[in-house]
Scaffold this motif. Structure first.
Motif, short mmCIF file in Angstrom:
data_model
loop_
_atom_site.label_atom_id
_atom_site.label_comp_id
_atom_site.label_asym_id
_atom_site.label_seq_id
_atom_site.Cartn_x
_atom_site.Cartn_y
_atom_site.Cartn_z
N UNK A 67 -12.92 0.28 -18.96
CA UNK A 67 -12.87 -0.67 -17.95
C UNK A 67 -11.77 -0.60 -16.82
N UNK A 68 -12.05 -0.69 -15.58
CA UNK A 68 -10.98 -0.64 -14.67
C UNK A 68 -10.44 -1.93 -14.23
N UNK A 69 -9.32 -2.04 -13.97
CA UNK A 69 -8.70 -3.48 -13.89
C UNK A 69 -8.82 -3.96 -12.44
N UNK A 70 -8.82 -3.06 -11.56
CA UNK A 70 -8.96 -3.46 -10.20
C UNK A 70 -9.90 -2.35 -9.51
N UNK A 71 -10.65 -2.73 -8.35
CA UNK A 71 -11.10 -1.66 -7.59
C UNK A 71 -10.27 -0.97 -6.91
N UNK A 72 -10.55 0.34 -6.57
CA UNK A 72 -9.66 1.10 -5.60
C UNK A 72 -9.30 0.34 -4.27
N UNK A 73 -9.94 -0.40 -3.84
CA UNK A 73 -9.56 -1.03 -2.66
C UNK A 73 -8.36 -2.23 -2.83
N UNK A 74 -8.64 -2.85 -4.05
CA UNK A 74 -7.71 -3.87 -4.56
C UNK A 74 -6.54 -3.13 -4.86
N UNK A 75 -6.40 -1.98 -5.38
CA UNK A 75 -5.43 -1.23 -5.91
C UNK A 75 -4.51 -0.85 -4.77
N UNK A 76 -5.33 -0.46 -3.68
CA UNK A 76 -4.41 -0.22 -2.37
C UNK A 76 -4.02 -1.13 -1.70
N UNK A 77 -4.47 -2.45 -1.63
CA UNK A 77 -3.84 -3.53 -1.29
C UNK A 77 -2.61 -3.87 -2.04
N UNK A 78 -2.78 -3.86 -3.29
CA UNK A 78 -1.74 -4.48 -3.92
C UNK A 78 -0.49 -3.29 -3.66
N UNK A 79 -0.60 -1.93 -3.70
CA UNK A 79 0.27 -0.93 -3.50
C UNK A 79 0.83 -1.01 -2.39
N UNK A 80 -0.06 -1.45 -1.18
CA UNK A 80 0.71 -1.68 0.31
C UNK A 80 1.57 -2.82 0.42
N UNK A 81 1.61 -3.97 -0.54
CA UNK A 81 2.37 -5.13 -0.79
C UNK A 81 3.76 -4.53 -1.08
N UNK A 82 3.87 -3.38 -1.74
CA UNK A 82 5.23 -2.82 -2.17
C UNK A 82 5.95 -2.02 -1.46
N UNK A 83 5.39 -1.85 -0.15
CA UNK A 83 6.05 -1.37 0.95
C UNK A 83 6.08 0.21 1.11
N UNK A 84 4.84 0.79 0.41
CA UNK A 84 4.72 2.10 0.42
C UNK A 84 3.99 2.76 1.84
N UNK A 85 4.69 3.93 2.17
CA UNK A 85 4.35 4.39 3.43
C UNK A 85 3.07 5.12 3.34
N UNK A 86 2.88 6.15 2.42
CA UNK A 86 1.51 6.83 2.23
C UNK A 86 1.00 6.64 0.83
#
Length: 179
Positions: free
Chosen positions: A63-82
């Motif tokens: 089972x995945x814990x987050x969808x890819x979209x949610x994962x990307x949203x959370x990663x963006x909150x950490x200040x990542x450029x790409x």
């Protein structure tokens, strides 16, 4: 944050964090934050290289814990450029480790951050030792909760299956309302 799916990103320099990052839990956040801090100090872009679906889901149906979209949203909150999102499919799973190293070299990393258990390539033949032959590597130490237990996606899935949502949210490190 710019997201690239199934393409090759070329940069003149970067700091990369690599992982499945399913759930983007506190351990994942530590890996990504280290890369972001190093990239800012070095004045190069930060890159997260991740997979959709996570390899454990592809191979074992976990089972995945987050969808890819949610994962990307959370990663963006950490200040990542790409973020590079590789489609983890039958073709990708059969790639030799050298293909992955070649792909990473196009990002010209000054440093790559991974967890100590990171493996890549067909049959998981690539590992931290192989990466160190080609790149400067930062192996992030494991992150433990206050009770001294390792924070991992596997542990969080186990807590969810036991109905312990409070503890699982705590290990994820995101507010319970964030989906």
């Amino acid at each position: 944050m710019k997201t690239l799916r199934d393409g090759v990103l070329t940069l003149s320099g970067s700091v990369i964090a690599i992982g499945a990052f399913d759930g983007v839990h506190k351990g994942h956040q530590a890996v990504i934050k280290q890369a972001v801090i190093k990239s800012r100090i070095s004045q190069v872009p930060s890159v997260v290289y991740t997979f959709d679906p996570p390899p454990r889901h592809f191979f074992k149906g976990v089972q995945t814990l987050t969808s890819t979209e949610e994962k990307l949203r959370r990663i963006s909150m950490l200040g990542v450029d790409y973020v590079v999102v590789a489609s983890f499919n039958e073709w990708y799973a059969t790639r030799p480790p050298e293909d992955f190293i070649c792909e990473l070299s196009k990002l010209n990393p000054i440093e790559i951050t991974v967890g100590s258990d990171f493996h890549f390539g067909k049959d998981r033949k690539g590992d931290v030792s192989l990466l160190e032959k080609y790149f400067r590597l930062n192996v992030a130490p494991p992150v433990y909760c206050n009770g001294g237990k390792l924070i991992s996606s596997t542990r969080i899935r186990q807590l969810i299956s036991q109905g312990d949502f409070q503890q699982s949210y705590s290990l994820l490190g995101w507010q319970a309302g964030i989906k």
